[in-house]
Write a protein that holds these residues in place. Structure first.
Motif, short mmCIF file in Angstrom:
data_model
loop_
_atom_site.label_atom_id
_atom_site.label_comp_id
_atom_site.label_asym_id
_atom_site.label_seq_id
_atom_site.Cartn_x
_atom_site.Cartn_y
_atom_site.Cartn_z
N ASP A 38 10.41 25.34 7.42
CA ASP A 38 9.15 25.79 6.82
C ASP A 38 8.40 26.70 7.78
OD1 ASP A 38 9.51 24.27 4.49
OD2 ASP A 38 8.33 22.58 5.25
N VAL A 39 8.32 26.27 9.04
CA VAL A 39 7.59 27.04 10.04
C VAL A 39 8.22 28.41 10.25
CG1 VAL A 39 6.91 27.14 12.47
CG2 VAL A 39 6.77 24.97 11.23
N LEU A 40 9.55 28.44 10.41
CA LEU A 40 10.22 29.72 10.61
C LEU A 40 9.97 30.65 9.42
CD1 LEU A 40 13.70 28.78 12.14
CD2 LEU A 40 11.45 28.95 13.25
N HIS B 75 1.38 31.45 16.69
CA HIS B 75 0.10 32.16 16.66
C HIS B 75 -0.28 32.62 18.08
CE1 HIS B 75 -1.03 31.89 12.50
NE2 HIS B 75 -0.89 30.57 12.48
N ASN B 76 -0.08 31.75 19.05
CA ASN B 76 -0.35 32.10 20.45
C ASN B 76 0.45 33.35 20.85
OD1 ASN B 76 0.35 32.02 23.41
ND2 ASN B 76 -1.03 30.26 23.40
N PRO C 207 6.57 20.57 14.32
CA PRO C 207 6.33 21.76 13.50
C PRO C 207 4.92 22.32 13.67
CG PRO C 207 7.62 20.19 12.26
CD PRO C 207 7.24 19.50 13.53
N CYS C 208 3.92 21.46 13.76
CA CYS C 208 2.55 21.96 13.95
C CYS C 208 2.37 22.58 15.33
CB CYS C 208 1.54 20.83 13.73
SG CYS C 208 1.40 20.32 11.99
N ASP C 209 3.00 21.99 16.35
CA ASP C 209 3.00 22.62 17.68
C ASP C 209 3.59 24.02 17.60
OD1 ASP C 209 1.93 20.39 19.01
OD2 ASP C 209 3.92 19.54 19.40
#
Length: 343
Positions: A293-295, A259-260, A251-253
């Protein structure tokens, strides 16, 4: 868009590993795949960069690139397919002579995972239609799952033609035991449901020219000479429809990757984002970040439609997605479908 000729009896399929090769324990399965291709009337050419798996790859990068370039520029060949993906197809890109490739007859390149690193780049740089679909080693004639069983049928679609696929009934995280059962095939046990994260404003569909593949590798290529989405978007009046699927990123990746993509302007150059099922399992620690969460936090605010849990990638089965085709992906009341026009 430069579409290869549809596959047919007499078509010549060259097999070479862009990245990972096959080991001796895979040989019986490979022979069943070759038999299946020949049974369809295809001629099969087996390259030298195939039957080895040393330090993640089938052969040194120079040898793999030379063989791939030879097949891509041989006008007697109609399709080039690796057995499956791997880790390091990206190191071939600087070694390929794209000008020579552009002068050759277009050929189908098909598969998923690291295969998409080459397929998406060839589409972007050379303008050939390429394919994200089940890998060659999945394609035996015992398959009963429609998305897998019809893969080669879709590659027999003539230029100007259309084909429609609907979402699978079930999917699975279990790959068949091909080493002990050479004719084993994918069997789904979990109900499939495509989902909207962000719905379109007025319709239940999103459209554009397809481009995409494995999220883990392609995000490194966005807005480089190998996958310049801004240039592609400017070429096509239909706009781009980007599809991606995560294999190994945490998830952090994924947060860093999104962001990239934002920094490089990716979301400004696509009509929508279509995501496959996430292969990497979420942490069981209660307060850890999850995939959803990320999505929700990082993709729901990009002002584009976003669909997820689609039949794309490492949690089979796989849709056949032709990079460069004009596509409409529709999702109504949980029922998903995709129509592709080869124009």
């Amino acid at each position: 868009m430069k579409y290869p000729e549809p596959l047919k009896k007499g078509s010549r399929v060259a097999i070479t590993a862009f990245s990972s090769g096959i080991a001796e324990r895979h040989e019986k399965r490979f022979q069943e795949v070759v038999r299946t291709l020949k049974q369809r009337g295809y001629d099969v050419v087996v390259g030298d960069c195939l039957k080895s798996r040393k330090k993640h790859v089938s052969a040194p990068k120079e040898q793999r690139a030379d063989e791939l370039l030879r097949f891509l520029t041989d006008d007697n060949i109609d399709a080039v397919a690796p057995p499956w993906g791997g880790e390091l197809a990206m190191e071939l890109l600087p070694l390929l002579d794209f000008k020579r490739i552009s002068r050759a007859k277009p050929k189908w390149i098909f598969g998923f995972s690291d295969v998409s690193t080459i397929a998406a780049s060839i589409n972007s740089v050379v303008g050939w239609a390429t394919v994200h679909c089940s890998n060659l080693m999945d394609l035996v004639d015992t398959n009963v799952e429609p998305l897998i069983a019809n893969t080669l049928n879709h590659l027999e679609t003539p230029v100007g033609g259309t084909f429609v696929q609907t979402g699978s009934e079930n999917h699975t995280r279990k790959w068949p035991e091909i080493e002990t059962e050479p004719l084993a095939y994918v069997v789904g046990e979990t109900k499939t449901q495509w989902k909207w994260l962000v719905r379109p404003m007025s319709v239940d569909a999103v459209s554009g020219r397809l481009i995409g593949g494995c999220w883990d590798t392609l995000f490194h290529l966005f807005e480089t000479p190998f996958l310049a989405l801004s240039e592609l978007n400017s070429k096509y009046e239909e706009g781009l429809l980007l599809y991606l699927e995560n294999a190994e990123m945490s998830p952090c990746d994924l947060v860093r990757t999104i962001h990239n993509m934002q920094f490089r302007g990716v979301f400004n150059n696509v009509n929508g984002l279509i995501l496959g099922r996430n292969l990497r399992a979420d942490s069981q620690i209660e307060d850890d970040l999850t995939y959803l969460d990320v999505l929700t936090e990082h993709l729901a605010n990009k002002n584009i439609p976003v669909m997820y849990d689609v039949d794309i990638g490492h949690v089979p089965p796989n849709l056949t997605l032709i990079n460069g085709s004009v596509a409409e992906i529709r999702l109504v009341n949980g029922q998903g479908s995709i129509t592709q026009w080869l124009k």
